[in-house]
Design an enzyme around this catalytic site. Structure first.
Site, PDB file in Angstrom:
ATOM      1  N   GLY A 155       0.854  -1.186   0.000  1.00  0.00           N
ATOM      2  CA  GLY A 155       0.000   0.000   0.000  1.00  0.00           C
ATOM      3  C   GLY A 155       0.887   1.232   0.000  1.00  0.00           C
ATOM      4  N   ILE A 157       2.829   2.509   2.326  1.00  0.00           N
ATOM      5  CA  ILE A 157       4.181   2.292   2.864  1.00  0.00           C
ATOM      6  C   ILE A 157       4.971   1.359   1.954  1.00  0.00           C
ATOM      7  CG2 ILE A 157       5.439   1.240   4.811  1.00  0.00           C
ATOM      8  CD1 ILE A 157       3.335   2.603   6.626  1.00  0.00           C
ATOM      9  N   ALA A 236       4.945  -3.775  10.082  1.00  0.00           N
ATOM     10  CA  ALA A 236       3.473  -3.704  10.064  1.00  0.00           C
ATOM     11  C   ALA A 236       2.961  -3.575  11.500  1.00  0.00           C
ATOM     12  CB  ALA A 236       2.917  -4.932   9.354  1.00  0.00           C
ATOM     13  N   ARG A 237       2.588  -4.668  12.094  1.00  0.00           N
ATOM     14  CA  ARG A 237       2.199  -4.745  13.495  1.00  0.00           C
ATOM     15  C   ARG A 237       2.728  -6.066  14.029  1.00  0.00           C
ATOM     16  NH1 ARG A 237       1.432  -0.092  13.633  1.00  0.00           N
ATOM     17  NH2 ARG A 237      -0.475   1.057  14.061  1.00  0.00           N
ATOM     18  N   GLU A 265       4.191  -5.882  22.809  1.00  0.00           N
ATOM     19  CA  GLU A 265       4.826  -4.572  22.676  1.00  0.00           C
ATOM     20  C   GLU A 265       4.393  -3.687  23.839  1.00  0.00           C
ATOM     21  OE1 GLU A 265       4.420  -1.565  19.210  1.00  0.00           O
ATOM     22  OE2 GLU A 265       5.274  -3.389  18.357  1.00  0.00           O
ATOM     23  N   HIS A 284       9.387   0.041  17.696  1.00  0.00           N
ATOM     24  CA  HIS A 284       8.220   0.636  17.014  1.00  0.00           C
ATOM     25  C   HIS A 284       8.444   2.135  16.773  1.00  0.00           C
ATOM     26  CE1 HIS A 284       3.569   0.357  16.413  1.00  0.00           C
ATOM     27  NE2 HIS A 284       4.092   1.274  15.629  1.00  0.00           N
TER      28      HIS A 284
HETATM   29  N1  LIG Z   1       6.314   0.526  12.124  1.00  0.00           N
HETATM   30  C1  LIG Z   1       5.625   1.661  12.194  1.00  0.00           C
HETATM   31  O1  LIG Z   1       5.936   2.569  12.952  1.00  0.00           O
HETATM   32  C2  LIG Z   1       4.447   1.850  11.291  1.00  0.00           C
HETATM   33  C3  LIG Z   1       4.186   3.129  10.796  1.00  0.00           C
HETATM   34  C4  LIG Z   1       3.096   3.297   9.975  1.00  0.00           C
HETATM   35  C5  LIG Z   1       2.294   2.202   9.655  1.00  0.00           C
HETATM   36  N2  LIG Z   1       2.581   0.985  10.154  1.00  0.00           N
HETATM   37  C6  LIG Z   1       1.759  -0.184   9.788  1.00  0.00           C
HETATM   38  O2  LIG Z   1       1.771  -0.331   8.364  1.00  0.00           O
HETATM   39  C7  LIG Z   1       0.450  -0.632   7.942  1.00  0.00           C
HETATM   40  C8  LIG Z   1       0.279  -0.298   6.473  1.00  0.00           C
HETATM   41  O3  LIG Z   1       0.248   1.097   6.309  1.00  0.00           O
HETATM   42  P1  LIG Z   1      -0.096   1.726   4.875  1.00  0.00           P
HETATM   43  O4  LIG Z   1      -0.200   3.191   5.096  1.00  0.00           O
HETATM   44  O5  LIG Z   1       0.824   1.228   3.838  1.00  0.00           O
HETATM   45  O6  LIG Z   1      -1.553   1.114   4.601  1.00  0.00           O
HETATM   46  P2  LIG Z   1      -2.282   0.928   3.212  1.00  0.00           P
HETATM   47  O7  LIG Z   1      -3.716   0.700   3.541  1.00  0.00           O
HETATM   48  O8  LIG Z   1      -1.916   1.989   2.250  1.00  0.00           O
HETATM   49  O9  LIG Z   1      -1.661  -0.425   2.637  1.00  0.00           O
HETATM   50  C9  LIG Z   1      -1.858  -1.665   3.219  1.00  0.00           C
HETATM   51  C10 LIG Z   1      -1.715  -2.729   2.144  1.00  0.00           C
HETATM   52  O10 LIG Z   1      -1.824  -4.008   2.781  1.00  0.00           O
HETATM   53  C11 LIG Z   1      -2.609  -4.824   1.945  1.00  0.00           C
HETATM   54  N3  LIG Z   1      -3.217  -5.904   2.705  1.00  0.00           N
HETATM   55  C12 LIG Z   1      -4.266  -5.836   3.542  1.00  0.00           C
HETATM   56  N4  LIG Z   1      -4.560  -7.055   4.000  1.00  0.00           N
HETATM   57  C13 LIG Z   1      -3.661  -7.888   3.417  1.00  0.00           C
HETATM   58  C14 LIG Z   1      -3.441  -9.269   3.485  1.00  0.00           C
HETATM   59  N5  LIG Z   1      -4.237 -10.049   4.207  1.00  0.00           N
HETATM   60  N6  LIG Z   1      -2.410  -9.786   2.790  1.00  0.00           N
HETATM   61  C15 LIG Z   1      -1.621  -9.015   2.009  1.00  0.00           C
HETATM   62  N7  LIG Z   1      -1.796  -7.698   1.899  1.00  0.00           N
HETATM   63  C16 LIG Z   1      -2.794  -7.147   2.600  1.00  0.00           C
HETATM   64  C17 LIG Z   1      -3.644  -3.924   1.332  1.00  0.00           C
HETATM   65  O11 LIG Z   1      -4.174  -4.520   0.147  1.00  0.00           O
HETATM   66  C18 LIG Z   1      -2.809  -2.688   1.063  1.00  0.00           C
HETATM   67  O12 LIG Z   1      -2.224  -2.767  -0.207  1.00  0.00           O
HETATM   68  C19 LIG Z   1      -0.433   0.159   8.907  1.00  0.00           C
HETATM   69  O13 LIG Z   1      -1.745  -0.367   8.974  1.00  0.00           O
HETATM   70  C20 LIG Z   1       0.312   0.004  10.218  1.00  0.00           C
HETATM   71  O14 LIG Z   1      -0.134  -1.136  10.899  1.00  0.00           O
HETATM   72  C21 LIG Z   1       3.640   0.785  10.970  1.00  0.00           C
HETATM   73  O1  LIG Z   2       0.553   2.869  12.244  1.00  0.00           O
HETATM   74  C1  LIG Z   2       1.297   3.819  12.487  1.00  0.00           C
HETATM   75  O2  LIG Z   2       1.151   4.918  11.938  1.00  0.00           O
HETATM   76  C2  LIG Z   2       2.428   3.704  13.495  1.00  0.00           C
HETATM   77  O3  LIG Z   2       2.817   2.366  13.625  1.00  0.00           O
HETATM   78  C3  LIG Z   2       2.008   4.198  14.810  1.00  0.00           C
HETATM   79  O4  LIG Z   2       0.840   3.541  15.149  1.00  0.00           O
HETATM   80  P1  LIG Z   2       0.155   3.588  16.595  1.00  0.00           P
HETATM   81  O5  LIG Z   2      -0.073   4.983  16.908  1.00  0.00           O
HETATM   82  O6  LIG Z   2      -1.131   2.861  16.351  1.00  0.00           O
HETATM   83  O7  LIG Z   2       1.051   2.848  17.482  1.00  0.00           O
END
Ligand SMILES: NC(=O)c1ccc[n+]([C@@H]2O[C@H](COP(=O)([O-])OP(=O)(O)OC[C@H]3O[C@@H](n4cnc5c(N)ncnc54)[C@H](O)[C@@H]3O)[C@@H](O)[C@H]2O)c1
Ligand SMILES: O=C(O)[C@H](O)COP(=O)(O)O
Length: 321
Positions: A155, A157, A236-237, A265, A284
């Protein structure tokens, strides 16, 4: 938004006077209330029309006021993931837009992903330990050049990670999302093709949201399909990876891992992941950079300008029914 009937409270986790370009209370009818997720929240949650969820707080805090927000219209997170808020959405009235922070975290999280990949492949953690011990630990390490990278959860990210991989001369970047689509860069494969793609990847990056479908997506079967010597990166999470299965697999030395997110976490002292062989843990911090606050403030100001003008918000992930 000027009339008495439309005067509405906005709960902000950042003081209103620290955000530029907010609609002024006089002109918009918006009444700004500060709540940072602390024990005392503003009185009269039933008046809250726009709730900005405090950042980096678990469900117990993010969700606590939702049941009393009987006239809320928009719930805005400052995170990309909404898994910490979804336990509370059943309590919301119908028609509430749940919006995430698309646009805020991509650059920082993609930067960290590259840092984790490069540090893990090139053995940086071992060099830091060597420096601490004043030991010259020379050796041969895998390069990112000529490697095949699989991004699972392609997506916002995932795409930002691919942008940043571009100069590293990888052999291939392969994309997987829930369903197939085409991008200017090439195809995004559906989840059903993941089992066939896993054995071909040198680096597997997880960047999915946490949903019932992705919980333990990287289970024993997934990990067993990874190539010998492959690196698993989770930004991701934590619960997207089955921690017990990962521990078993890394103990054999067959694969390595870099985890910005863990389950549980924060990772408690004494947890086996801290000292598991070939595992690099960051706490994180994917989105936690100097880019966060200015981007978060811009998002809040834009959403509130649209709200005051009676326009639809951006970044709507779901609307309650
Ligand atoms: N490590 C961090 O600090 C941090 C920061 C920001 C986001 N995140 C995590 O990253 C996630 C993704 O963020 P994003 O902005 O790219 O979201 P997004 O919605 O733009 O993209 C998510 C992608 O995952 C895909 N997806 C959903 N379910 C799936 C599955 N079962 N199998 C394969 N692909 C699947 C979707 O089709 C989509 O393309 C967030 O939901 C969050 O949990 C972590
Ligand atoms: O999904 C995010 O943007 C970051 O991982 C931070 O998420 P949180 O605020 O849900 O911990």
């Amino acid at each position: 938004m000027r009339s008495e009937e439309t005067t509405a409270d906005v709960w902000l986790p950042i003081p209103a006077d620290e955000i530029d370009d907010l609609p002024g209370p006089g002109e918009s009818g918006l009444n700004y209330r500060f709540w940072d997720g602390g024990p005392e929240f503003p009185a009269d949650p039933a008046r809250c029309a726009f709730y900005v969820v405090p950042y980096m707080k678990g469900p117990e805090i993010a969700v606590r006021p939702l049941a009393a927000m009987t006239s809320v219209r928009i719930v805005q997170t400052l995170s990309a993931g909404i898994d910490h808020v979804t336990p509370g959405i059943d309590a919301l009235p119908p028609g509430v837009a749940l919006c995430n922070a698309k646009g805020v975290h991509e650059a920082s999280t993609a930067e960290l992903t590259l840092a984790l990949i490069l540090a893990s492949l090139r053995g940086i953690p071992g060099f830091v330990r060597g420096q601490d011990a004043e030991e010259w630990r020379a050796g041969f390490y895998p390069a990112l050049a000529d490697k095949s990278v699989l991004i699972v959860g392609y997506g916002s990210i995932g795409a930002a990670i691919e942008d940043r991989l571009a100069p590293f001369e990888c052999a291939r970047v392969v994309r997987v999302a829930r369903s197939a689509r085409t991008t200017a860069r090439g195809p995004v494969h559906p989840l059903a093709e993941l089992p066939a793609l896993l054995p071909q990847a040198d680096v597997v990056v997880l960047s999915t949201p946490l949903t019932p479908e992705t919980r333990h997506l990287a289970d024993a079967g997934f990990l067993a399909r990874m190539k010998d010597g492959a690196l698993l990166v989770n930004v991701a999470r934590g619960p997207v990876v089955d921690t017990a299965a990962l521990l078993k697999e890394v103990e054999t030395g067959r694969i390595t891992a870099a985890l910005d997110v863990t389950d549980p976490e924060p990772l408690p002292a004494g947890h086996p992941l801290w000292h598991a062989p070939g595992v690099l843990v960051s706490p994180h911090v994917g989105g936690s950079t100097s880019a966060f606050m200015p981007r978060a403030k811009r998002l809040i100001a834009g959403q509130l300008r649209r709200f005051a003008a009676g326009e639809e918000p951006v970044n709507v992930l779901l609307t309650t029914t």
